[in-house]
Design a protein around this motif. Structure first.
Motif, PDB file in Angstrom:
ATOM      1  N   ARG A 180      47.120 -26.188  22.836  1.00  0.00           N
ATOM      2  CA  ARG A 180      48.547 -26.079  22.721  1.00  0.00           C
ATOM      3  C   ARG A 180      49.180 -27.134  21.493  1.00  0.00           C
ATOM      4  N   ARG A 181      50.304 -26.660  21.232  1.00  0.00           N
ATOM      5  CA  ARG A 181      50.758 -27.826  19.965  1.00  0.00           C
ATOM      6  C   ARG A 181      50.979 -29.242  20.485  1.00  0.00           C
ATOM      7  N   ASP A 182      50.423 -29.993  19.466  1.00  0.00           N
ATOM      8  CA  ASP A 182      50.442 -31.590  19.978  1.00  0.00           C
ATOM      9  C   ASP A 182      49.420 -32.092  20.902  1.00  0.00           C
TER      10      ASP A 182
ATOM     11  N   VAL B 172      44.603 -21.796  14.409  1.00  0.00           N
ATOM     12  CA  VAL B 172      44.907 -23.048  14.950  1.00  0.00           C
ATOM     13  C   VAL B 172      44.690 -24.304  13.873  1.00  0.00           C
TER      14      VAL B 172
ATOM     15  N   THR C 212      48.460 -29.103  15.287  1.00  0.00           N
ATOM     16  CA  THR C 212      49.635 -29.203  14.466  1.00  0.00           C
ATOM     17  C   THR C 212      50.396 -27.968  14.464  1.00  0.00           C
ATOM     18  N   SER C 213      49.645 -26.870  14.499  1.00  0.00           N
ATOM     19  CA  SER C 213      50.191 -25.480  14.275  1.00  0.00           C
ATOM     20  C   SER C 213      49.274 -24.607  15.030  1.00  0.00           C
TER      21      SER C 213
END
Length: 328
Positions: free
Chosen positions: A258-260, A306, A279-280
Protein backbone atom coordinates in the motif's frame (compact mmCIF):
# COMPACT_ATOMS: atom_id res chain seq x y z
CA UNK A 1 4.27 -71.39 -10.61
CA UNK A 2 5.24 -68.91 -13.31
CA UNK A 3 1.81 -67.34 -13.07
CA UNK A 4 2.17 -66.80 -9.35
CA UNK A 5 5.58 -65.18 -9.79
CA UNK A 6 4.13 -62.77 -12.35
CA UNK A 7 1.39 -61.75 -9.89
CA UNK A 8 3.95 -61.12 -7.17
CA UNK A 9 5.97 -58.88 -9.51
CA UNK A 10 2.91 -56.86 -10.44
CA UNK A 11 2.05 -56.47 -6.79
CA UNK A 12 5.53 -55.24 -6.00
CA UNK A 13 5.40 -52.71 -8.88
CA UNK A 14 2.01 -51.46 -7.70
CA UNK A 15 3.30 -51.02 -4.15
CA UNK A 16 6.31 -49.10 -5.42
CA UNK A 17 4.13 -46.78 -7.51
CA UNK A 18 1.80 -46.14 -4.58
CA UNK A 19 4.80 -45.42 -2.34
CA UNK A 20 6.21 -42.93 -4.85
CA UNK A 21 2.87 -41.17 -5.19
CA UNK A 22 2.47 -40.90 -1.41
CA UNK A 23 6.01 -39.55 -1.12
CA UNK A 24 5.37 -36.91 -3.78
CA UNK A 25 2.15 -35.85 -2.05
CA UNK A 26 3.86 -35.62 1.33
CA UNK A 27 6.75 -33.59 -0.14
CA UNK A 28 4.27 -31.24 -1.79
CA UNK A 29 2.46 -30.78 1.51
CA UNK A 30 5.36 -30.40 3.93
CA UNK A 31 8.17 -29.02 1.76
CA UNK A 32 8.39 -25.20 2.12
CA UNK A 33 7.23 -23.44 -0.99
CA UNK A 34 9.77 -21.13 -2.63
CA UNK A 35 9.24 -17.46 -1.96
CA UNK A 36 7.74 -15.44 -4.76
CA UNK A 37 9.60 -12.29 -5.71
CA UNK A 38 8.54 -9.03 -7.33
CA UNK A 39 11.02 -7.86 -9.93
CA UNK A 40 11.23 -4.28 -11.11
CA UNK A 41 13.78 -1.86 -12.47
CA UNK A 42 15.32 1.48 -11.62
CA UNK A 43 14.38 4.61 -13.53
CA UNK A 44 15.82 8.11 -13.34
CA UNK A 45 14.75 11.56 -14.44
CA UNK A 46 16.83 12.90 -17.31
CA UNK A 47 17.51 16.41 -18.48
CA UNK A 48 19.12 17.61 -21.66
CA UNK A 49 21.77 20.29 -21.80
CA UNK A 50 21.41 22.65 -24.76
CA UNK A 51 22.54 26.07 -25.94
CA UNK A 52 20.28 29.10 -26.41
CA UNK A 53 22.29 30.49 -29.30
CA UNK A 54 23.65 28.99 -32.51
CA UNK A 55 27.26 28.10 -31.79
CA UNK A 56 30.06 25.65 -32.44
CA UNK A 57 31.29 23.07 -29.93
CA UNK A 58 34.67 24.37 -28.83
CA UNK A 59 35.42 21.99 -25.94
CA UNK A 60 33.77 19.05 -24.16
CA UNK A 61 34.74 18.82 -20.51
CA UNK A 62 33.04 15.47 -19.75
CA UNK A 63 32.63 12.02 -21.30
CA UNK A 64 29.82 9.48 -21.36
CA UNK A 65 29.51 7.81 -17.96
CA UNK A 66 31.09 10.67 -15.99
CA UNK A 67 29.47 11.76 -12.73
CA UNK A 68 28.79 15.50 -12.59
CA UNK A 69 27.58 17.85 -9.88
CA UNK A 70 25.42 20.95 -10.12
CA UNK A 71 27.50 23.86 -11.40
CA UNK A 72 30.17 21.74 -13.12
CA UNK A 73 31.25 22.97 -16.55
CA UNK A 74 30.18 20.50 -19.22
CA UNK A 75 31.02 22.16 -22.53
CA UNK A 76 32.41 25.39 -23.98
CA UNK A 77 30.68 26.82 -27.05
CA UNK A 78 32.02 29.38 -29.52
CA UNK A 79 29.75 32.05 -31.02
CA UNK A 80 31.47 34.98 -32.80
CA UNK A 81 28.07 36.48 -33.58
CA UNK A 82 27.29 36.90 -29.89
CA UNK A 83 30.67 38.58 -29.33
CA UNK A 84 29.88 41.03 -32.13
CA UNK A 85 26.45 41.72 -30.60
CA UNK A 86 28.18 42.50 -27.31
CA UNK A 87 30.39 45.11 -28.97
CA UNK A 88 27.35 46.73 -30.55
CA UNK A 89 25.43 46.75 -27.27
CA UNK A 90 28.35 48.24 -25.34
CA UNK A 91 28.79 50.99 -27.97
CA UNK A 92 25.07 51.84 -27.81
CA UNK A 93 25.28 51.98 -24.02
CA UNK A 94 28.26 54.35 -24.15
CA UNK A 95 26.43 56.66 -26.59
CA UNK A 96 23.28 56.71 -24.45
CA UNK A 97 25.31 57.49 -21.32
CA UNK A 98 27.01 60.39 -23.11
CA UNK A 99 23.66 61.87 -24.15
CA UNK A 100 22.35 61.45 -20.61
CA UNK A 101 25.45 63.10 -19.12
CA UNK A 102 25.02 66.03 -21.48
CA UNK A 103 21.37 66.41 -20.48
CA UNK A 104 22.17 66.21 -16.79
CA UNK A 105 25.14 68.59 -16.97
CA UNK A 106 23.25 71.26 -18.92
CA UNK A 107 24.89 74.08 -20.90
CA UNK A 108 28.63 74.68 -20.84
CA UNK A 109 29.94 77.45 -18.51
CA UNK A 110 30.77 79.66 -21.50
CA UNK A 111 27.19 79.39 -22.76
CA UNK A 112 25.81 80.27 -19.33
CA UNK A 113 28.15 83.29 -19.09
CA UNK A 114 27.15 84.49 -22.58
CA UNK A 115 23.44 84.29 -21.68
CA UNK A 116 24.13 86.22 -18.48
CA UNK A 117 25.93 88.99 -20.38
CA UNK A 118 23.02 89.34 -22.82
CA UNK A 119 20.65 89.63 -19.88
CA UNK A 120 22.81 92.36 -18.33
CA UNK A 121 22.86 94.21 -21.66
CA UNK A 122 19.08 94.02 -21.87
CA UNK A 123 18.77 95.34 -18.31
CA UNK A 124 20.98 98.32 -19.17
CA UNK A 125 18.90 99.07 -22.25
CA UNK A 126 15.73 98.86 -20.15
CA UNK A 127 17.09 101.38 -17.64
CA UNK A 128 17.90 103.84 -20.48
CA UNK A 129 14.40 103.36 -22.00
CA UNK A 130 12.73 103.99 -18.62
CA UNK A 131 14.68 107.25 -18.09
CA UNK A 132 14.02 108.38 -21.64
CA UNK A 133 10.30 107.71 -21.30
CA UNK A 134 10.21 109.65 -18.01
CA UNK A 135 11.86 112.74 -19.57
CA UNK A 136 9.69 112.62 -22.68
CA UNK A 137 6.54 112.30 -20.58
CA UNK A 138 7.55 115.36 -18.52
CA UNK A 139 8.24 117.42 -21.62
CA UNK A 140 4.90 116.29 -23.12
CA UNK A 141 3.08 117.42 -19.97
CA UNK A 142 4.79 120.84 -20.30
CA UNK A 143 3.65 121.05 -23.94
CA UNK A 144 7.15 121.15 -25.32
CA UNK A 145 6.92 118.01 -27.56
CA UNK A 146 4.04 116.45 -29.43
CA UNK A 147 2.19 113.28 -28.35
CA UNK A 148 3.89 111.23 -31.07
CA UNK A 149 7.26 111.61 -29.38
CA UNK A 150 5.81 110.36 -26.09
CA UNK A 151 4.19 107.38 -27.86
CA UNK A 152 7.47 106.50 -29.52
CA UNK A 153 9.27 106.59 -26.17
CA UNK A 154 6.56 104.42 -24.60
CA UNK A 155 6.81 101.83 -27.42
CA UNK A 156 10.59 101.75 -26.99
CA UNK A 157 10.17 101.13 -23.25
CA UNK A 158 7.80 98.19 -23.85
CA UNK A 159 10.18 96.67 -26.40
CA UNK A 160 13.11 96.88 -24.01
CA UNK A 161 11.07 95.29 -21.22
CA UNK A 162 10.24 92.34 -23.53
CA UNK A 163 13.88 92.07 -24.58
CA UNK A 164 15.02 92.02 -20.93
CA UNK A 165 12.46 89.34 -20.05
CA UNK A 166 13.56 87.18 -22.99
CA UNK A 167 17.24 87.56 -22.10
CA UNK A 168 16.51 86.62 -18.48
CA UNK A 169 14.61 83.49 -19.61
CA UNK A 170 17.49 82.45 -21.85
CA UNK A 171 19.92 82.84 -18.96
CA UNK A 172 17.74 80.80 -16.60
CA UNK A 173 17.35 78.05 -19.20
CA UNK A 174 21.11 77.91 -19.73
CA UNK A 175 21.69 77.74 -15.97
CA UNK A 176 19.07 75.04 -15.34
CA UNK A 177 20.16 72.84 -18.26
CA UNK A 178 17.92 70.47 -20.22
CA UNK A 179 14.22 70.09 -19.53
CA UNK A 180 13.05 67.45 -17.07
CA UNK A 181 11.42 65.50 -19.90
CA UNK A 182 14.66 65.53 -21.90
CA UNK A 183 16.58 64.23 -18.88
CA UNK A 184 14.04 61.46 -18.34
CA UNK A 185 14.17 60.50 -22.00
CA UNK A 186 17.97 60.36 -21.90
CA UNK A 187 17.87 58.23 -18.73
CA UNK A 188 15.37 55.86 -20.40
CA UNK A 189 17.73 55.46 -23.36
CA UNK A 190 20.53 54.52 -20.96
CA UNK A 191 18.30 51.95 -19.26
CA UNK A 192 17.35 50.49 -22.62
CA UNK A 193 20.99 50.23 -23.69
CA UNK A 194 21.92 48.56 -20.41
CA UNK A 195 19.09 46.09 -20.88
CA UNK A 196 20.49 45.19 -24.30
CA UNK A 197 23.92 44.65 -22.75
CA UNK A 198 22.42 42.43 -20.05
CA UNK A 199 20.61 40.41 -22.69
CA UNK A 200 23.79 39.79 -24.66
CA UNK A 201 25.66 39.00 -21.45
CA UNK A 202 23.04 36.32 -20.81
CA UNK A 203 23.74 34.85 -24.24
CA UNK A 204 27.46 35.00 -23.52
CA UNK A 205 26.94 33.01 -20.31
CA UNK A 206 25.02 30.42 -22.31
CA UNK A 207 28.19 29.62 -24.26
CA UNK A 208 29.48 27.96 -21.09
CA UNK A 209 27.17 25.02 -20.41
CA UNK A 210 26.95 23.85 -16.80
CA UNK A 211 25.11 21.06 -14.99
CA UNK A 212 21.91 22.11 -13.26
CA UNK A 213 21.72 19.00 -11.03
CA UNK A 214 23.85 16.06 -9.95
CA UNK A 215 23.79 13.18 -12.37
CA UNK A 216 25.54 10.86 -14.79
CA UNK A 217 26.28 11.73 -18.41
CA UNK A 218 24.46 9.12 -20.49
CA UNK A 219 24.77 10.56 -24.01
CA UNK A 220 26.80 13.21 -25.81
CA UNK A 221 25.39 14.11 -29.21
CA UNK A 222 27.76 16.47 -31.13
CA UNK A 223 31.50 16.20 -31.55
CA UNK A 224 34.01 18.99 -30.98
CA UNK A 225 33.88 21.43 -33.89
CA UNK A 226 30.29 20.65 -34.89
CA UNK A 227 27.79 23.47 -35.33
CA UNK A 228 24.59 23.26 -33.28
CA UNK A 229 21.45 25.34 -33.57
CA UNK A 230 19.35 27.12 -30.98
CA UNK A 231 17.99 24.65 -28.44
CA UNK A 232 19.77 21.67 -29.99
CA UNK A 233 20.67 19.09 -27.30
CA UNK A 234 24.35 18.79 -26.45
CA UNK A 235 24.18 15.97 -23.93
CA UNK A 236 21.78 13.97 -21.78
CA UNK A 237 22.24 13.63 -18.02
CA UNK A 238 20.46 11.15 -15.76
CA UNK A 239 19.76 12.68 -12.35
CA UNK A 240 21.09 10.64 -9.45
CA UNK A 241 18.99 12.53 -6.94
CA UNK A 242 15.72 11.38 -8.51
CA UNK A 243 15.85 7.56 -8.67
CA UNK A 244 12.62 5.57 -8.53
CA UNK A 245 11.86 1.86 -8.76
CA UNK A 246 8.98 0.60 -10.89
CA UNK A 247 7.20 -2.73 -10.31
CA UNK A 248 4.35 -4.31 -12.27
CA UNK A 249 2.31 -5.97 -9.54
CA UNK A 250 -0.77 -8.19 -9.66
CA UNK A 251 -3.53 -6.80 -7.53
CA UNK A 252 -3.49 -9.78 -5.13
CA UNK A 253 -0.06 -8.55 -3.93
CA UNK A 254 -1.25 -4.97 -3.34
CA UNK A 255 -2.36 -5.51 0.30
CA UNK A 256 1.34 -5.67 1.28
CA UNK A 257 2.34 -2.79 -1.01
CA UNK A 258 0.00 0.00 0.00
CA UNK A 259 0.98 3.63 -0.38
CA UNK A 260 3.66 4.71 2.16
CA UNK A 261 4.39 1.07 2.99
CA UNK A 262 8.07 0.27 3.57
CA UNK A 263 9.67 -2.82 2.02
CA UNK A 264 13.12 -4.36 1.78
CA UNK A 265 14.64 -4.61 -1.69
CA UNK A 266 17.78 -6.02 -3.25
CA UNK A 267 19.77 -4.72 -6.22
CA UNK A 268 21.78 -7.60 -7.75
CA UNK A 269 24.00 -5.34 -9.88
CA UNK A 270 25.33 -3.62 -6.75
CA UNK A 271 24.82 -6.55 -4.34
CA UNK A 272 23.06 -4.11 -2.04
CA UNK A 273 19.97 -4.18 0.14
CA UNK A 274 18.00 -0.99 0.66
CA UNK A 275 14.77 0.14 2.22
CA UNK A 276 12.05 1.46 -0.09
CA UNK A 277 8.85 3.40 0.52
CA UNK A 278 5.90 3.03 -1.85
CA UNK A 279 5.03 6.46 -3.25
CA UNK A 280 2.32 5.75 -5.81
CA UNK A 281 0.10 3.01 -7.20
CA UNK A 282 -1.41 3.47 -10.65
CA UNK A 283 -3.62 1.19 -12.67
CA UNK A 284 -2.06 0.16 -15.95
CA UNK A 285 -3.87 0.49 -19.27
CA UNK A 286 -6.18 -2.08 -20.75
CA UNK A 287 -3.23 -3.48 -22.68
CA UNK A 288 -1.66 -4.69 -19.43
CA UNK A 289 -1.61 -8.40 -18.69
CA UNK A 290 -4.53 -10.02 -16.89
CA UNK A 291 -4.11 -13.28 -15.03
CA UNK A 292 -6.79 -15.72 -13.90
CA UNK A 293 -6.80 -16.67 -10.23
CA UNK A 294 -7.85 -20.22 -11.14
CA UNK A 295 -8.32 -22.10 -14.35
CA UNK A 296 -12.10 -21.98 -14.06
CA UNK A 297 -12.47 -18.91 -11.82
CA UNK A 298 -14.95 -16.17 -12.56
CA UNK A 299 -12.63 -13.17 -12.38
CA UNK A 300 -9.13 -12.10 -13.42
CA UNK A 301 -6.40 -10.15 -11.66
CA UNK A 302 -5.30 -6.82 -13.14
CA UNK A 303 -1.75 -5.50 -13.09
CA UNK A 304 -0.84 -2.23 -11.34
CA UNK A 305 2.27 -0.07 -11.59
CA UNK A 306 3.84 0.48 -8.18
CA UNK A 307 6.47 3.18 -7.73
CA UNK A 308 8.84 3.19 -4.75
CA UNK A 309 11.74 5.39 -3.70
CA UNK A 310 14.67 4.81 -1.38
CA UNK A 311 14.18 6.11 2.15
CA UNK A 312 17.86 7.07 2.27
CA UNK A 313 18.72 8.75 -1.04
CA UNK A 314 22.43 8.16 -0.41
CA UNK A 315 21.80 4.49 -1.18
CA UNK A 316 20.95 5.35 -4.80
CA UNK A 317 23.92 7.54 -5.71
CA UNK A 318 25.38 4.86 -7.99
CA UNK A 319 22.12 3.29 -9.17
CA UNK A 320 21.76 3.44 -12.95
CA UNK A 321 18.59 3.38 -14.99
CA UNK A 322 17.61 -0.16 -15.98
CA UNK A 323 19.14 -1.93 -12.97
CA UNK A 324 17.04 -4.79 -11.62
CA UNK A 325 15.52 -4.54 -8.14
CA UNK A 326 13.86 -7.43 -6.32
CA UNK A 327 11.31 -7.53 -3.50
CA UNK A 328 10.71 -10.88 -1.81
Amino acid sequence: MAKRTRLNNLLIIALVLVSVMVAVILVGIFLPKPKEVLQGQAETSDYRVSSKVPSRVKELRVHTGDRVHAGDTLAIMDSPEVAAKMQQAEAAEAAAMAVSSKAQAGARPQEVQAAFELWQKAQAGLEVAEKTYARVSRLFDEGVIPAQKRDEAEAQLKAMRATEAAARSQYEMAREGARREDKEAAAAQVARARGAVSEVEGYMRETVLTATADGTVTEIFPEVGELVGTGAPIMNIARTDDVRFIFNVREDYLPTLRRDAEVDAYIPALDRHLRLRVTSINVMGSYAAWRATKALDSYDLKTFEVTARAIDTADTDDVLAGMTVVIE
